[in-house]
Design a protein around this motif. Structure first.
Motif, PDB file in Angstrom:
ATOM      1  N   ASP A 116       0.824  -1.210   0.000  1.00  0.00           N
ATOM      2  CA  ASP A 116       0.000   0.000   0.000  1.00  0.00           C
ATOM      3  C   ASP A 116       0.859   1.262   0.000  1.00  0.00           C
ATOM      4  OD1 ASP A 116       0.939  -0.151   2.607  1.00  0.00           O
ATOM      5  OD2 ASP A 116      -1.025   0.104   3.548  1.00  0.00           O
ATOM      6  N   ARG A 156      -5.604   5.590  -4.879  1.00  0.00           N
ATOM      7  CA  ARG A 156      -6.569   5.811  -3.803  1.00  0.00           C
ATOM      8  C   ARG A 156      -6.996   7.272  -3.677  1.00  0.00           C
ATOM      9  NH1 ARG A 156      -3.348   4.147   1.585  1.00  0.00           N
ATOM     10  NH2 ARG A 156      -5.506   3.549   2.109  1.00  0.00           N
ATOM     11  N   TRP A 189     -11.066  -1.880  -6.988  1.00  0.00           N
ATOM     12  CA  TRP A 189     -11.934  -1.048  -6.159  1.00  0.00           C
ATOM     13  C   TRP A 189     -13.389  -1.388  -6.449  1.00  0.00           C
ATOM     14  CZ3 TRP A 189      -9.820   2.174  -2.600  1.00  0.00           C
ATOM     15  CH2 TRP A 189      -8.493   2.558  -2.761  1.00  0.00           C
ATOM     16  N   TRP A 216     -12.222  -0.807   3.635  1.00  0.00           N
ATOM     17  CA  TRP A 216     -12.855   0.470   3.287  1.00  0.00           C
ATOM     18  C   TRP A 216     -11.797   1.573   3.243  1.00  0.00           C
ATOM     19  CZ3 TRP A 216     -17.094   2.323   1.245  1.00  0.00           C
ATOM     20  CH2 TRP A 216     -17.413   3.674   1.406  1.00  0.00           C
ATOM     21  N   ASP A 217     -11.862   2.386   2.198  1.00  0.00           N
ATOM     22  CA  ASP A 217     -10.958   3.512   2.051  1.00  0.00           C
ATOM     23  C   ASP A 217     -11.790   4.790   1.939  1.00  0.00           C
ATOM     24  OD1 ASP A 217      -7.858   4.093   1.190  1.00  0.00           O
ATOM     25  OD2 ASP A 217      -9.248   5.508   0.260  1.00  0.00           O
ATOM     26  N   ARG A 253     -10.985   7.876   1.434  1.00  0.00           N
ATOM     27  CA  ARG A 253     -10.616   8.850   0.412  1.00  0.00           C
ATOM     28  C   ARG A 253     -11.402   8.641  -0.878  1.00  0.00           C
ATOM     29  NH1 ARG A 253      -4.451   8.252   2.271  1.00  0.00           N
ATOM     30  NH2 ARG A 253      -5.489   6.434   3.172  1.00  0.00           N
ATOM     31  N   TYR A 303     -14.351   0.269  -1.278  1.00  0.00           N
ATOM     32  CA  TYR A 303     -13.515  -0.799  -0.747  1.00  0.00           C
ATOM     33  C   TYR A 303     -12.411  -1.128  -1.758  1.00  0.00           C
ATOM     34  CZ  TYR A 303     -16.871  -2.143   2.954  1.00  0.00           C
ATOM     35  OH  TYR A 303     -17.683  -2.188   4.060  1.00  0.00           O
ATOM     36  N   TYR A 304     -11.225  -1.501  -1.256  1.00  0.00           N
ATOM     37  CA  TYR A 304     -10.229  -2.115  -2.132  1.00  0.00           C
ATOM     38  C   TYR A 304     -10.012  -3.557  -1.692  1.00  0.00           C
ATOM     39  CZ  TYR A 304      -6.471  -1.422   1.388  1.00  0.00           C
ATOM     40  OH  TYR A 304      -5.686  -1.469   2.505  1.00  0.00           O
TER      41      TYR A 304
END
Length: 543
Positions: free
Chosen positions: A119, A128, A141, A165-166, A168, A172-173
């Motif tokens: 990451d 992201r 994603w 969960w992201d 930004r 989800y990734y």
């Protein structure tokens, strides 16, 4: 090096298929040799000990990852495909390593991790940021379901859902392994191009091949279809074990990507490619990834690595599918590696570990396919015992004590018995040295002509000098369990290989006349039977 040492170095023929039947030595860089006193092995340490590897007579060295990485998964979370992590050294150190290896007649194979990155990789950092950037779709994603839950029921290998969960992106990734290892979207041609550029970078530096890490995890079902439950039975220690993994991995497009890989590598004569294939249904994928002349050369499976017991049935199941049919690829076998407990401990079941190690090495050398020998296997090292407070493997920590994880197979290589930390480092290593390992150190075994180290050299020399072992067909013979018997055949040469995998002596021997060319652990030399954990290879006088 002494004159005797020099004679043990084999310079393989410079042919395009040098790898067929080769013996390849795996180095786990963190644990091989530390030269700068930080407790972690480095590239300079590998270079300093290449003479030892060359003395075994192996054809090539496989280096586990040394690329720039935050080391959440110890290098398999790559943050820069085209640089060396400072903990291991520099690109100049790598260039010196490969030059020295080539001088010694050794080829260098490196890992190439194409299913995911760290990451911390700039690709993911850019991806992201928004849904519209240049690399927005370079990773997998997906929107949440209406109730906010993950897009599918997929589970990660290291525990928990395969989705994070992201905030930004408000999506989800996906990650098949650690949350810090986001899944690359190899359905995108631009992602494939970038990975091929990374491969080209190392090929141009002189790398002789790649092992493609977890390649069957490289593509997902774009429809994000839920995985079905796994069939009943089997050991289940993680949520991952409750599913059949037909949608989060093993997609048909992987073969097309591998064709692009092969096309690139064919521009560099004599390069070798091997797929690591993991999972319950690995065999069909191994065959698919290596079929014909436009895919990878070989496949590295886990038939032996995850087996709890060495039996005739296991050997038959693993090898029968690789019968040399037209268009078929070439198998690669290993009994131990950095991901599995060492075979001596996993399979000996209370029996003499030295006897077991010797018999297992003879069997490994006798198999049809490429042979991978893991560092320390030539010494007969048992699995190290690592106390919980010293564990660093995220899988081991998460599942302790149900699974022992990988740390016990990754402890430092013992070079000397009479110095601190077995000569691996001048300071406390990143993993402890098991007290059973220093007595098996390289220096001590060098002066013992009857040692496991000298046996390993002799067996590899025999394989290299015997075309039927390196290239011949394998045909099983009927033998009463727990005996294993098979022939290796090439032209008019027929070698019969017999092993007693059991706990008791057996009077059985194959019919016909043959001249013994190698044997281990025979307690009687009169040809009347096989002691437990013994084996022999004989050249037949008549079929």
């Amino acid at each position: 090096m002494t004159g005797q040492d020099s004679e043990r170095i084999f310079k393989p023929a410079d042919t395009a298929d040098w790898w067929r039947g080769a013996v390849i030595y795996q180095v786990y860089p963190r644990s091989f040799a530390d030269t700068n006193g930080d407790g972690v092995g480095d590239l300079a340490g590998i270079t300093a000990h290449l003479d030892h590897i060359a003395s075994l007579g192996v054809d090539a060295v496989w280096l586990s990852p040394f690329f720039t990485s935050p080391m959440k998964d110890f290098g398999y979370d790559v943050a820069d495909y085209c640089d060396v992590d400072p903990i291991f050294g520099t690109l100049a150190d790598f260039d010196r390593l490969i030059a020295r290896a080539h001088d010694l007649g050794l080829r260098i194979i490196t890992d190439l991790v194409v299913a995911h990155t760290s990451d911390r990789h700039v690709w993911f950092q850019q991806s992201r940021q928004s849904r519209t950037g240049a690399r927005a779709d370079w990773f997998v994603w997906a929107d949440a379901k209406d109730d906010g839950s993950p897009p599918s029921n997929w589970q990660s290998v290291f525990g928990g859902p395969a989705w994070i969960w992201d905030a930004r992106r408000g999506q989800y990734y996906m990650h098949n392994f650690l949350p810090e290892q986001p899944q690359l979207n190899l359905h995108k041609a631009a992602v494939q191009d970038a990975l091929l550029d990374a491969a080209r970078f190392w090929l141009d530096r002189g790398v002789d091949g790649f092992r493609f890490d977890a390649i069957n995890f490289a593509m997902h079902d774009p429809a994000l279809t839920d995985n079905p439950p796994a069939p009943p039975g089997g050991r289940r220690t993680r949520p991952f074990d409750f599913q059949s993994h037909v949608h989060n991995q093993s997609q048909p497009g992987i073969v097309d990507f591998l064709a692009r890989v092969r096309a690139l590598m064919d521009r560099y004569p004599g390069r070798f490619s091997v797929a690591e294939v993991v999972g319950e249904a690995a065999e069909p994928e191994m065959q698919a990834f290596t079929a014909g002349e436009t895919r990878l050369n070989s496949a590295y499976g886990f038939s032996y690595l995850y087996a709890d017991e060495l039996t005739p049935g296991l050997v038959r199941r693993a090898n029968t599918a690789w019968d040399g049919a037209p268009g078929q690829g070439w198998p690669s076998w290993a009994f131990s590696n950095h991901d599995a407990p060492r075979a001596v401990s996993r399979w000996s079941h209370g029996r003499d570990p030295d006897r077991f190690a010797r018999m297992a090495m003879l069997l490994l050398i006798a198999l049809r396919g490429n042979v991978f020998v893991y560092q320390g296997e030539e010494l007969g090292l048992p699995q190290a015992e690592v106390p919980f407070e010293r564990l660093v493997d995220p899988e081991a920590i998460a599942n302790w004590p149900e699974t022992l994880g990988r740390d016990g197979a990754r402890t430092p290589m013992p070079w000397r018995a009479d110095v601190p930390h077995a000569g691996f480092s001048t300071v406390e290593p990143w993993l402890p040295v098991d007290p059973r390992h220093p007595p098996l150190a390289v220096e001590r075994q060098e002066v013992d002509a009857a040692s496991m180290l000298h046996l390993t050299r002799r067996l590899i020399t025999m394989r290299k000098a015997t075309p039927a072992l390196r290239l011949g067909a394998l045909t099983f013979r009927d033998a009463p369990a727990p005996l294993l018997a098979f022939d290796r055949i090439l032209g008019d040469e027929v070698l019969t290989c017999v092993f007693n995998l059991g706990h008791e002596a057996s009077g059985w021997l194959p019919g016909g006349s043959f001249d013994r060319i190698e044997a281990v652990n025979l307690e009687r030399d009169d040809g009347t039977g096989l002691a437990p954990l013994s084996g022999l290879i004989g050249r037949r006088r008549s079929i």
